[in-house]
Write a protein that holds these residues in place. Structure first.
Motif, PDB file in Angstrom:
ATOM      1  N   ARG A 163       0.847  -1.195   0.000  1.00 38.12           N
ATOM      2  CA  ARG A 163       0.000   0.000   0.000  1.00 38.12           C
ATOM      3  C   ARG A 163       0.881   1.243   0.000  1.00 38.12           C
ATOM      4  N   THR A 164       1.331   1.613  -1.187  1.00 42.41           N
ATOM      5  CA  THR A 164       2.188   2.771  -1.376  1.00 42.41           C
ATOM      6  C   THR A 164       1.509   3.731  -2.346  1.00 42.41           C
ATOM      7  N   ARG A 165       2.204   4.820  -2.663  1.00 36.34           N
ATOM      8  CA  ARG A 165       1.608   5.811  -3.573  1.00 36.34           C
ATOM      9  C   ARG A 165       1.231   5.166  -4.899  1.00 36.34           C
ATOM     10  N   HIS A 166       2.107   4.279  -5.400  1.00 36.71           N
ATOM     11  CA  HIS A 166       1.820   3.516  -6.607  1.00 36.71           C
ATOM     12  C   HIS A 166       1.811   2.051  -6.204  1.00 36.71           C
ATOM     13  N   PRO A 167       0.643   1.522  -5.827  1.00 36.14           N
ATOM     14  CA  PRO A 167       0.583   0.148  -5.310  1.00 36.14           C
ATOM     15  C   PRO A 167       1.231  -0.848  -6.263  1.00 36.14           C
ATOM     16  N   ARG A 168       1.975  -1.782  -5.680  1.00 31.06           N
ATOM     17  CA  ARG A 168       2.630  -2.806  -6.487  1.00 31.06           C
ATOM     18  C   ARG A 168       2.451  -4.167  -5.831  1.00 31.06           C
ATOM     19  N   ILE A 169       2.367  -5.200  -6.659  1.00 33.44           N
ATOM     20  CA  ILE A 169       2.190  -6.558  -6.151  1.00 33.44           C
ATOM     21  C   ILE A 169       3.511  -7.055  -5.583  1.00 33.44           C
ATOM     22  N   ILE A 170       3.463  -7.626  -4.378  1.00 30.24           N
ATOM     23  CA  ILE A 170       4.684  -8.154  -3.752  1.00 30.24           C
ATOM     24  C   ILE A 170       4.568  -9.641  -3.448  1.00 30.24           C
ATOM     25  N   GLY A 171       3.429 -10.255  -3.793  1.00 29.64           N
ATOM     26  CA  GLY A 171       3.276 -11.680  -3.553  1.00 29.64           C
ATOM     27  C   GLY A 171       1.905 -12.164  -3.996  1.00 29.64           C
ATOM     28  N   GLU A 172       1.727 -13.472  -3.953  1.00 28.51           N
ATOM     29  CA  GLU A 172       0.454 -14.076  -4.339  1.00 28.51           C
ATOM     30  C   GLU A 172       0.056 -15.125  -3.304  1.00 28.51           C
ATOM     31  N   ALA A 173      -1.232 -15.240  -3.065  1.00 28.04           N
ATOM     32  CA  ALA A 173      -1.744 -16.211  -2.109  1.00 28.04           C
ATOM     33  C   ALA A 173      -2.814 -17.071  -2.771  1.00 28.04           C
ATOM     34  N   THR A 174      -2.879 -18.320  -2.353  1.00 27.86           N
ATOM     35  CA  THR A 174      -3.933 -19.224  -2.785  1.00 27.86           C
ATOM     36  C   THR A 174      -4.753 -19.602  -1.560  1.00 27.86           C
ATOM     37  N   VAL A 175      -6.059 -19.341  -1.623  1.00 26.20           N
ATOM     38  CA  VAL A 175      -6.930 -19.645  -0.488  1.00 26.20           C
ATOM     39  C   VAL A 175      -7.084 -21.157  -0.359  1.00 26.20           C
ATOM     40  N   LEU A 176      -6.852 -21.663   0.844  1.00 26.68           N
ATOM     41  CA  LEU A 176      -7.001 -23.079   1.134  1.00 26.68           C
ATOM     42  C   LEU A 176      -8.345 -23.395   1.773  1.00 26.68           C
ATOM     43  N   GLU A 177      -8.851 -22.451   2.570  1.00 28.46           N
ATOM     44  CA  GLU A 177     -10.100 -22.708   3.286  1.00 28.46           C
ATOM     45  C   GLU A 177     -10.727 -21.387   3.734  1.00 28.46           C
ATOM     46  N   ARG A 178     -12.035 -21.283   3.578  1.00 29.68           N
ATOM     47  CA  ARG A 178     -12.787 -20.142   4.107  1.00 29.68           C
ATOM     48  C   ARG A 178     -13.362 -20.558   5.462  1.00 29.68           C
ATOM     49  N   ARG A 179     -13.029 -19.810   6.514  1.00 30.56           N
ATOM     50  CA  ARG A 179     -13.378 -20.202   7.872  1.00 30.56           C
ATOM     51  C   ARG A 179     -14.300 -19.175   8.524  1.00 30.56           C
ATOM     52  N   GLY A 180     -15.591 -19.353   8.320  1.00 30.07           N
ATOM     53  CA  GLY A 180     -16.575 -18.555   9.028  1.00 30.07           C
ATOM     54  C   GLY A 180     -16.606 -17.085   8.688  1.00 30.07           C
ATOM     55  N   VAL A 181     -16.189 -16.712   7.485  1.00 24.32           N
ATOM     56  CA  VAL A 181     -16.258 -15.309   7.073  1.00 24.32           C
ATOM     57  C   VAL A 181     -17.698 -14.973   6.728  1.00 24.32           C
ATOM     58  N   PRO A 182     -18.320 -14.002   7.402  1.00 25.56           N
ATOM     59  CA  PRO A 182     -19.729 -13.683   7.139  1.00 25.56           C
ATOM     60  C   PRO A 182     -19.888 -12.877   5.859  1.00 25.56           C
ATOM     61  N   ALA A 183     -21.121 -12.753   5.411  1.00 22.74           N
ATOM     62  CA  ALA A 183     -21.397 -11.939   4.225  1.00 22.74           C
ATOM     63  C   ALA A 183     -21.221 -10.457   4.520  1.00 22.74           C
TER      64      ALA A 183
END
Length: 291
Positions: free
Chosen positions: A99-119
């Motif tokens: 989160r900088t003035r010019h946002p840049r990607i610094i990595g990637e994630a793969t979701v393994l499991e959704r755990r109780g995240v509400p709508a």
């Protein structure tokens, strides 16, 4: 006073995403800092489509305290506003964005499991508990001026602190370093203060508005370029604690943050409530070094 990572009491739910995270190497991103557990991460979600918005999802590292660029690990993502994450489930790939003035990607994630995240879940902004004495005082005080288009000035001992980063105003203007050179230059601008390390540090903030949350981060070391690094200790004050700590003046307010001890640098992050209905929270950070 409680020492906790800043966002935990603000998030209005207990849901998380378990994910595998790969940090890109420093040669690719220009970012050499290790990612610490508790990092207030921003994510570009696949469902965002043409919307370039970055959605907050702070992370806890699983089994380790930090991850170096070019390494991988397992994380728990805490979506700040779950409404933006409704389409995210196991198998989704997310881009971790600095989160900088010019946002840049610094990595990637793969979701393994959704755990109780509400709508949906509103943030837990604790209400101001006004005593009868406060009410009488407010009745005769001048109302604070409307929030400015830029973050307020902040000082310690009469020394102005540089603004490190911010997301501010209805236009959501984001400021901060956009390259390693800018990050090093910003670190070099941090004033070196000689303070009594065993006593609270008085921080003065211009304007009459008190934030809903303050986070004070103490860094144990300075990197080769002067960038705060090493072990990090966080102190969080919510609106209730700030109410008891703040010393108000007509055009500013002051708060004594906890003693820095052996810290080499301190970063103060203030979160202000929405400036008007429908707007997001405003967040800004300032810092200084210690001799």
């Amino acid at each position: 006073m409680q020492e906790r990572t800043s966002w935990r009491r603000l998030i209005g739910h207990e849901g998380t995403f378990l994910a595998s995270l790969e940090l890109w190497p420093a040669e690719r991103t220009g970012r050499s800092r290790h990612l610490q557990s508790g990092y207030r991460a921003g994510w570009s979600l696949p469902e965002a489509g043409a919307d370039p918005a970055i959605h907050e999802g702070p992370v806890d590292l699983v089994g380790v305290r930090s991850l170096a660029p070019g390494t991988a690990g397992t994380v728990l993502i805490h979506p700040m506003w779950p409404e933006a994450w409704q389409g995210i489930d196991a198998g989704a790939r997310l881009a971790l964005v600095a989160r900088t003035r010019h946002p840049r990607i610094i990595g990637e994630a793969t979701v393994l499991e959704r755990r109780g995240v509400p709508a949906s879940a509103p943030l837990r902004v604790e209400p101001f508990e006004e005593t009868p004495a406060h009410a009488r005082l407010r009745a005769v005080e001048e109302q604070p001026a409307p929030r400015g288009h830029t973050p307020p000035a902040v000082a310690v001992g009469g020394v102005a602190l540089p603004l490190l980063s911010s997301t501010w105003g209805g236009a959501r203007v984001t400021t901060g370093p956009s390259s390693p050179d800018e990050e090093a230059a910003l670190a070099a601008s941090l004033p070196r203060l000689v303070l009594d390390r065993s006593r609270p540090v008085a921080v003065t903030v211009a304007g009459g508005e008190v934030p809903v949350m303050a986070e004070i981060a103490y860094f144990a070391e300075l990197g080769p370029s002067g960038i705060p690094t090493g072990e990090r200790r966080d102190v969080l004050w919510d609106s209730r604690e700030l109410t008891h700590q703040v010393d108000r003046a007509r055009a500013s307010w002051r708060v004594g943050v906890p003693p820095p001890g052996s810290a080499r640098a301190v970063v103060v992050t203030l979160t202000f409530g929405p400036g008007s209905p429908g707007q997001s929270f405003d967040v800004a950070s300032w810092g200084f070094r210690l001799d």
